[in-house]
Design an enzyme around this catalytic site. Structure first.
Site, short mmCIF file in Angstrom:
data_model
loop_
_atom_site.label_atom_id
_atom_site.label_comp_id
_atom_site.label_asym_id
_atom_site.label_seq_id
_atom_site.Cartn_x
_atom_site.Cartn_y
_atom_site.Cartn_z
N ARG A 1 0.84 -1.19 0.00
CA ARG A 1 0.00 0.00 0.00
C ARG A 1 0.88 1.24 0.00
O ARG A 1 1.90 1.30 0.69
CB ARG A 1 -0.92 0.02 1.23
CG ARG A 1 -2.09 -0.96 1.17
CD ARG A 1 -3.12 -0.53 0.13
NE ARG A 1 -4.31 -1.35 0.12
CZ ARG A 1 -4.53 -2.38 -0.68
NH1 ARG A 1 -3.58 -2.76 -1.54
NH2 ARG A 1 -5.66 -3.05 -0.64
N GLU B 1 -3.70 7.41 -5.65
CA GLU B 1 -4.05 6.47 -6.71
C GLU B 1 -5.47 6.71 -7.18
O GLU B 1 -6.35 6.94 -6.35
CB GLU B 1 -3.91 5.02 -6.21
CG GLU B 1 -2.49 4.61 -5.88
CD GLU B 1 -2.39 3.14 -5.52
OE1 GLU B 1 -3.41 2.41 -5.60
OE2 GLU B 1 -1.30 2.70 -5.13
N HIS C 1 -0.20 -0.28 -9.79
CA HIS C 1 -0.94 -1.10 -8.83
C HIS C 1 -1.60 -2.30 -9.52
O HIS C 1 -2.82 -2.45 -9.54
CB HIS C 1 -1.99 -0.27 -8.10
CG HIS C 1 -2.35 -0.85 -6.76
ND1 HIS C 1 -2.66 -0.09 -5.66
CD2 HIS C 1 -2.44 -2.15 -6.33
CE1 HIS C 1 -2.93 -0.87 -4.63
NE2 HIS C 1 -2.79 -2.12 -5.01
#
Length: 320
Positions: free
Chosen positions: A240, A269, A287
């Site tokens: 994360r 993000e 990601h």
């Protein structure tokens, strides 16, 4: 009107997942494949028996406080649940599940890719060839850091951390780890335990982050901790973005204390950090740790398994 439970799927999941979901449930899919807004989530709580969200949908206490009475379960299509206020959902008697186990190998593969790409200057090399700027060679050209035989520190020795350790052993890496609890010998498989992050950092020529994002782990890697790592070390984050103080990482790279970084997640993000974009010593991906066909099918099926159990009156395997 269908007597099947009515399900809102917030994003475009794999074809196999949607086919199975439509067979067994009354399904509405967000075909636009955009993140569900707070108002859409609240509206869904009035109209659906279950929601299958991704980490892009945020179930904050404020959002949950506006819920209707129909929603009974949030079956996440993700392992991490930092986008869910679990206490608020529990207070409304709404079950919450996730999809552990099935994405460990895919995410660990990606962490290995990030490690290799950062260590061997993949961004810089690709740019040279792609732009036509590669016009010479010498023994001093594009010298990187060797992964084989190096010491790898892993923060968070859960499913993904252990999967990475197994893959790193194929590169003869010496595995060190820090975890809330020391693993049993058969799970550690020879990995060396550290009871503090500080002790781990001191030996980590490579460092990979695999812990959840919580208030306690926010900014886990800050300026002081980057300074504890050996000079010329490489950091990888496929967990994360909140785990890393991005300004501190930039400073550590600019000083040369950290040689390179491999990042699949960012504080912001989608989008990432614009300050990273001109740095050839940061290998970045958007990601996509679990983005393989096999894993996305498995995640979708795991979420549906949890729904099947819940609506059959059984306890879902992944109930949080």
């Amino acid at each position: 009107m269908s007597d099947k439970p009515r399900i809102w799927i917030t994003r475009r999941l794999s074809d196999a997942t949607l086919k199975r979901a439509r067979r067994d449930y009354d399904v509405v899919v967000n075909e636009a494949d955009t993140p569900g807004t707070a108002d859409e989530i609240v509206a869904a709580s009035h109209d659906f028996d279950a929601i299958v969200p991704c980490h892009s949908e945020h179930f904050t206490a404020e959002v949950v406080a506006r819920f209707g009475d129909r929603l009974r379960i949030v079956a996440n299509h993700s392992v991490g649940v930092d986008h869910c206020d679990l206490a608020a959902l529990k207070a409304r008697d709404i079950a919450v599940t996730n999809t552990p186990d099935v994405l460990s190998d895919a995410t660990a593969e990606l962490a290995m890719l990030l490690m290799l790409g950062a260590a061997r200057r993949a961004v810089e090399g690709d740019t040279l060839v792609r732009t036509g700027a590669w016009d010479s060679w010498s023994p001093a050209f594009m010298v990187g850091k060797q992964v084989t035989g190096a010491r790898l520190g892993i923060i968070g020795m859960g499913r993904v951390g252990r999967a990475l350790a197994r893959k790193a052993r194929g590169f003869d890496m010496e595995i060190h780890y820090c975890n809330r609890n020391r693993l049993r010998a058969e799970m550690a498989e020879g990995a060396i335990y550290h009871d503090s992050i500080e002790s781990l950092l001191e030996v980590s020529e490579f460092l990979s982050l695999h812990c959840p994002a919580t208030p306690e782990t926010a900014g886990l890697m800050n300026a002081d901790r980057f300074a504890m790592m050996p000079k010329g070390s490489v950091m990888v984050n496929s967990a994360r973005g909140a785990l890393v103080d991005e300004a501190a990482l930039l400073a550590a790279l600019e000083s040369g204390h950290v040689a390179a970084a491999g990042l699949d997640c960012f504080v912001t993000e989608p989008g990432g950090n614009p300050a990273f974009s001109n740095r050839l010593d940061i290998f970045m991906l958007p990601h996509i740790g679990s983005a393989t066909t096999r894993t996305r099918d498995a995640m979708g099926f795991r979420a549906l398994d949890n729904l099947d159990a819940f609506f059959a009156g059984r306890t879902p395997k992944d109930l949080l």
